[in-house]
Design a protein around this motif. Structure first.
Motif, mmCIF file in Angstrom:
data_model
loop_
_atom_site.group_PDB
_atom_site.id
_atom_site.type_symbol
_atom_site.label_atom_id
_atom_site.label_comp_id
_atom_site.label_asym_id
_atom_site.label_seq_id
_atom_site.Cartn_x
_atom_site.Cartn_y
_atom_site.Cartn_z
ATOM 1 N N TYR A 111 0.831 -1.209 0.000
ATOM 2 C CA TYR A 111 0.000 0.000 0.000
ATOM 3 C C TYR A 111 0.864 1.257 0.000
ATOM 4 O O TYR A 111 0.719 2.124 -0.871
ATOM 5 C CB TYR A 111 -0.908 0.003 1.234
ATOM 6 C CG TYR A 111 -1.637 1.315 1.424
ATOM 7 C CD1 TYR A 111 -2.813 1.591 0.720
ATOM 8 C CD2 TYR A 111 -1.139 2.301 2.280
ATOM 9 C CE1 TYR A 111 -3.469 2.808 0.872
ATOM 10 C CE2 TYR A 111 -1.786 3.513 2.441
ATOM 11 C CZ TYR A 111 -2.954 3.768 1.729
ATOM 12 O OH TYR A 111 -3.587 4.980 1.877
ATOM 13 N N TRP A 112 1.777 1.368 0.942
ATOM 14 C CA TRP A 112 2.450 2.638 1.172
ATOM 15 C C TRP A 112 3.561 2.916 0.170
ATOM 16 O O TRP A 112 3.644 4.014 -0.394
ATOM 17 C CB TRP A 112 3.002 2.690 2.594
ATOM 18 C CG TRP A 112 3.601 4.019 2.943
ATOM 19 C CD1 TRP A 112 4.896 4.282 3.294
ATOM 20 C CD2 TRP A 112 2.924 5.288 2.959
ATOM 21 N NE1 TRP A 112 5.068 5.624 3.522
ATOM 22 C CE2 TRP A 112 3.871 6.266 3.336
ATOM 23 C CE3 TRP A 112 1.615 5.679 2.696
ATOM 24 C CZ2 TRP A 112 3.545 7.610 3.447
ATOM 25 C CZ3 TRP A 112 1.288 7.023 2.807
ATOM 26 C CH2 TRP A 112 2.256 7.977 3.176
ATOM 27 N N LYS A 159 2.172 3.727 -3.166
ATOM 28 C CA LYS A 159 1.479 5.017 -3.131
ATOM 29 C C LYS A 159 2.449 6.191 -3.179
ATOM 30 O O LYS A 159 2.142 7.257 -3.718
ATOM 31 C CB LYS A 159 0.656 5.119 -1.850
ATOM 32 C CG LYS A 159 -0.706 4.476 -1.939
ATOM 33 C CD LYS A 159 -1.744 5.525 -2.246
ATOM 34 C CE LYS A 159 -3.123 4.895 -2.254
ATOM 35 N NZ LYS A 159 -3.651 4.731 -3.598
ATOM 36 N N ARG A 160 3.612 6.032 -2.576
ATOM 37 C CA ARG A 160 4.562 7.135 -2.491
ATOM 38 C C ARG A 160 5.372 7.338 -3.770
ATOM 39 O O ARG A 160 5.990 8.384 -3.963
ATOM 40 C CB ARG A 160 5.523 6.885 -1.318
ATOM 41 C CG ARG A 160 4.866 6.980 0.037
ATOM 42 C CD ARG A 160 4.448 8.400 0.352
ATOM 43 N NE ARG A 160 5.585 9.250 0.673
ATOM 44 C CZ ARG A 160 5.519 10.576 0.813
ATOM 45 N NH1 ARG A 160 4.369 11.207 0.634
ATOM 46 N NH2 ARG A 160 6.587 11.280 1.125
ATOM 47 N N CYS A 171 -5.763 -2.160 2.133
ATOM 48 C CA CYS A 171 -6.274 -1.790 3.453
ATOM 49 C C CYS A 171 -7.267 -2.831 3.973
ATOM 50 O O CYS A 171 -7.242 -3.193 5.158
ATOM 51 C CB CYS A 171 -6.935 -0.413 3.396
ATOM 52 S SG CYS A 171 -5.773 0.948 3.163
ATOM 53 N N ARG A 184 -7.187 3.798 5.619
ATOM 54 C CA ARG A 184 -5.989 4.391 5.009
ATOM 55 C C ARG A 184 -5.142 5.127 6.047
ATOM 56 O O ARG A 184 -3.913 5.051 6.016
ATOM 57 C CB ARG A 184 -6.384 5.329 3.864
ATOM 58 C CG ARG A 184 -6.887 4.576 2.642
ATOM 59 C CD ARG A 184 -6.981 5.480 1.435
ATOM 60 N NE ARG A 184 -7.283 4.704 0.242
ATOM 61 C CZ ARG A 184 -6.854 5.002 -0.969
ATOM 62 N NH1 ARG A 184 -6.106 6.075 -1.160
ATOM 63 N NH2 ARG A 184 -7.174 4.260 -2.016
ATOM 64 N N GLU A 220 -1.404 3.755 6.714
ATOM 65 C CA GLU A 220 -0.295 4.696 6.487
ATOM 66 C C GLU A 220 0.575 4.813 7.718
ATOM 67 O O GLU A 220 1.818 4.777 7.631
ATOM 68 C CB GLU A 220 -0.848 6.070 6.106
ATOM 69 C CG GLU A 220 0.223 7.138 5.977
ATOM 70 C CD GLU A 220 -0.324 8.504 5.603
ATOM 71 O OE1 GLU A 220 0.294 9.508 5.983
ATOM 72 O OE2 GLU A 220 -1.382 8.551 4.929
ATOM 73 N N ALA A 266 2.625 1.717 8.236
ATOM 74 C CA ALA A 266 3.729 1.669 7.274
ATOM 75 C C ALA A 266 4.874 2.576 7.713
ATOM 76 O O ALA A 266 6.049 2.178 7.681
ATOM 77 C CB ALA A 266 3.234 2.073 5.890
ATOM 78 N N ARG A 279 8.687 12.222 9.037
ATOM 79 C CA ARG A 279 7.518 11.372 8.758
ATOM 80 C C ARG A 279 6.645 11.114 9.978
ATOM 81 O O ARG A 279 5.458 10.827 9.824
ATOM 82 C CB ARG A 279 7.978 10.016 8.197
ATOM 83 C CG ARG A 279 8.124 9.959 6.687
ATOM 84 C CD ARG A 279 9.265 10.786 6.194
ATOM 85 N NE ARG A 279 9.503 10.594 4.756
ATOM 86 C CZ ARG A 279 10.327 11.337 4.057
ATOM 87 N NH1 ARG A 279 11.025 12.314 4.632
ATOM 88 N NH2 ARG A 279 10.498 11.122 2.759
#
Length: 552
Positions: free
Chosen positions: A392-393, A396-397, A441, A494, A498, A501, A525
C-alpha cells in the motif's frame, strides 16, 4: 561585420550540461542497499551482486531499457497462411532483458537454491534490474511467484516446475514440451468484477473425471491477462464446486494450439514494454490446481509474492529517480554555483533519498521474512501483514516521488529521450495492479481480525525500536491505542495503514543503527505537524553528507 561563415555558424558553446548516467555499479555504489543486504542475511551474495550491479548499470543495459519502451509490442492474430497464432512480438531489447533476468535467476533462484538470504539476494537483483526497465519484470515476477501455487498440485508441478525453474529463456510461440524453459502469466480480472474475483463468470467443465490435477475446458473471458506471450497462465474459473484455480497452457499436450484467443493488447500509459491483453477462452484446456472451490486460497500465495515484487519494483523506481536527480544536480550550476550546493535543493534531494532508502529498507526486511517464514511463525506473520502494508504505502509514495524528481531536473526531465517520463508513467502501475490501495487496506483488516498473531508480530517488531527516538515513540503510542478498537477500521483504514507503514519503516531504520538516517526519517515522517511536501527536513541534519551517501 564578419565575412567568416564559420564564425556565423557558431551561435553558442554547449556548457553547463551533464554526461549520461551510465556505466556505474548499481550495487557497490549504493551504500544503503549494501547495508540492507548484509543486515537481512544476503551478505554471502556480495560478489555476485557486485557483478550484477556492473551489468545492470552498463550503457548496454540502459539502451535495452530505452529501446524496449520506444518500440512497443505488436500483435498478430493469424499468420500469413490463415492459422491462428495469437502472437505478441517484441523488440529484441525486450528479449535481451528477459534473457538476462532468467539467466541470473530472478524468476526462480530462491526455489532452486534455497537457504538463508536466498530471497534477499534475489530481491537485490530484481531491485537493480528494475531500475533499468520495469515492464519485463511482470512476466519475471509471475514466473517467480507461481511456484508455491503449482506445488499444490503434484502431477502438474512434476511436469511444469523443471521448465519454470530453468535458466534458459525461449521466446518462441511453440508447445511447452518443446522448450528448455517457460514463463508463467496470470489471469484473474474480468469485466464485470475487477478486484471482486468471486464475481467471475468464466466456466470450467471437466473433460473426464473431475478433481484436482484433472483436465477441464474453460469458456469465458479475462479483461486483463498478463503477459500473453507466456507459456501458461494461472487463471480462476467457476467449476461445479465453485471458484477454482487452473493452469492453462498456450498449447495443448497434443501439440495443437489451445483455444485461448487474444482479442487485443491493452494500450497502456505506462509499463508499455510489457504486453497486457484481453482474451476469450473457447473451450481452452487447463489443469485444476488443488480442489474445486479453493481457487482464491490456492492462488493467493502467488498474489502475495507478486505484491512483494511490487514493493521492490516501486522502491527501484524511486532509487533510479534519486540517482538521476542527484547526478543532475552535481553537474548543473544555477545562480553561480552547483545545484547540489544550494540549501533548498539539498533539502529536497535529501528528502527524496530518504524516501527511497526507507522504501528499500522495508522491502528487504520483507525479503528476510520470506526467507524464514516456513520455519518461523513470527516471520510468517510479518509477511502476512507486512506485505499488504508495504505494498500500500511504498507504491502510493512512488508517483509523487517521481514527479518531485522531475521538477528538480526541470524541462529536460519531460523530454522522451530522458528516463524520467518513463519513471513517471511507471510510477502508478504497482499501486493499481495486484490489488489497489483500498484492497490492501481491507487485506490488513482481514489479517488483524482473522489472524491476530500477525498484529502481535508486527507490534513486537515495532516495540523493538522503542526508546530510541521520541517522535517514533509518540506515534507508536498513538497507533497502539487506536488498534485497541477496530470497529470503524474500514472507514479509517488508510489513516491506520499509512501510520503502520511509517512506523514499520521507522522501526527498520532505527534498528539498522544509523541514527542520522533514522532520526531524519522520524523527524520528517512521524513528528506532529510534519510537512506533506518533499523538502521540509528540519534544521540540524547534515544534508550534504546524506546526499553523498545516496549518490552513485
Amino acid at each position: 561585420m564578419t565575412n567568416n561563415t564559420h564564425d556565423l555558424s557558431q551561435t553558442h558553446q554547449v556548457t553547463n550540461q551533464l554526461h549520461p548516467l551510465e556505466n556505474n555499479n548499481l550495487f557497490t555504489q549504493d551504500t544503503a542497499l549494501q547495508e540492507a543486504i548484509k543486515r537481512e542475511g544476503g551478505h554471502w551474495a556480495h560478489q555476485a551482486l557486485s557483478d550484477f550491479g556492473a551489468l545492470t548499470g552498463s550503457s548496454e543495459n540502459i539502451e535495452w531499457g530505452h529501446l524496449a519502451n520506444q518500440f512497443k509490442p505488436t500483435f498478430k492474430t493469424h499468420d500469413r497462411f490463415g492459422h491462428r497464432v495469437d502472437q505478441a512480438n517484441f523488440h529484441p531489447s525486450y528479449h535481451q532483458l528477459m534473457n538476462q533476468a532468467i539467466q541470473h535467476g530472478l524468476h526462480a533462484s530462491p526455489w532452486t537454491n534455497p537457504g538463508t538470504g536466498a530471497h534477499v539476494a534475489r530481491a537485490a537483483k530484481t531491485y537493480m534490474q528494475s531500475q533499468v526497465e520495469a515492464g519485463h519484470g511482470c512476466p519475471i515476477t509471475m514466473t517467480f511467484a507461481c511456484t508455491p501455487t503449482l506445488l499444490k498440485q503434484a502431477n502438474v508441478a512434476k511436469e511444469w516446475l523443471p521448465l519454470v525453474h530453468s535458466t534458459q529463456y525461449d521466446s518462441e510461440n511453440k508447445p511447452y514440451f518443446e522448450k528448455a524453459g517457460v514463463t508463467i502469466g496470470m489471469g484473474m480480472t474480468e469485466k464485470q468484477g475487477g478486484s471482486d474475483v468471486r464475481a467471475n463468470t468464466t466456466r470450467a467443465h471437466p473433460v473426464g473425471q473431475p478433481g484436482a490435477g484433472e483436465l477441464y475446458e474453460l469458456i469465458g473471458h479475462k479483461w486483463f491477462l498478463s503477459a500473453p506471450m507466456c507459456d501458461a497462465f494461472l487463471v480462476l474459473a467457476q467449476a461445479p464446486g465453485g471458484l477454482s484455480c487452473f493452469l492453462l497452457p498456450r498449447w495443448r499436450p497434443d501439440g495443437s494450439k489451445n483455444a485461448m484467443h487474444i482479442q487485443q493488447l491493452k494500450d497502456k500509459m505506462g509499463n508499455v514494454s510489457n504486453a497486457s491483453s484481453e482474451v476469450e477462452f473457447r473451450g481452452a484446456l487447463a489443469w485444476l490446481i488443488g480442489d474445486e472451490g479453493r481457487g482464491v486460497a490456492n492462488i493467493l500465495e502467488m498474489v502475495a509474492l507478486t505484491r512483494f515484487d511490487c514493493m521492490v519494483g516501486s522502491s527501484a523506481g524511486m532509487r533510479q529517480a534519486v540517482s538521476q536527480v542527484i547526478h543532475h544536480c552535481q553537474h548543473r550550476s544555477v545562480f553561480g554555483k552547483p545545484l547540489i550546493q544550494q540549501p533548498l535543493m539539498q533539502n529536497v534531494l535529501a528528502d527524496l533519498a530518504l524516501e527511497s532508502e526507507a522504501a528499500m529498507s522495508l522491502s528487504f526486511r520483507m525479503a528476510k521474512a520470506l526467507d524464514h517464514m516456513a520455519n518461523d511463525e513470527h516471520e510468517a506473520m510479518i509477511m502476512r501483514l507486512g506485505t499488504a502494508i508495504g505494498k500500500y504505502w511504498i507504491c502510493k509514495r512512488t508517483p509523487p516521488h517521481a514527479y518531485e524528481a522531475m521538477e528538480c531536473i526541470g524541462g529536460s526531465a519531460v523530454m522522451e529521450d530522458c528516463i524520467m517520463p518513463r519513471l513517471y508513467r511507471e510510477a502508478p502501475i504497482n499501486a493499481i495492479w495486484e490489488g489497489s490501495g483500498n484492497v490492501q487496506c481491507l487485506d490488513v483488516l482481514r489479517a488483524i481480525t482473522k489472524t491476530p498473531k500477525s498484529l502481535e508480530a508486527l507490534s513486537a517488531e515495532l516495540h523493538a525500536a522503542e526508546g530510541r527516538n521520541p517522535d517514533y515513540d509518540k506515534r507508536l503510542s498513538c497507533i497502539s491505542q487506536a488498534l485497541k478498537s477496530v470497529d470503524d477500521f474500514e472507514q479509517q483504514g488508510r489513516w491506520l495503514v499509512e501510520n503502520l507503514a511509517l512506523l514499520f519503516q521507522g522501526s527498520v531504520l532505527i534498528q539498522a543503527g544509523n541514527e542520522t538516517v533514522s532520526d531524519m526519517f522520524c523527524a520528517t515522517r512521524l513528528r506532529d505537524n510534519n510537512a506533506q511536501m518533499f523538502g521540509a527536513i528540519p534544521k540540524g541534519f547534515n544534508l550534504a553528507q546524506y546526499i553523498q551517501r545516496a549518490a552513485l
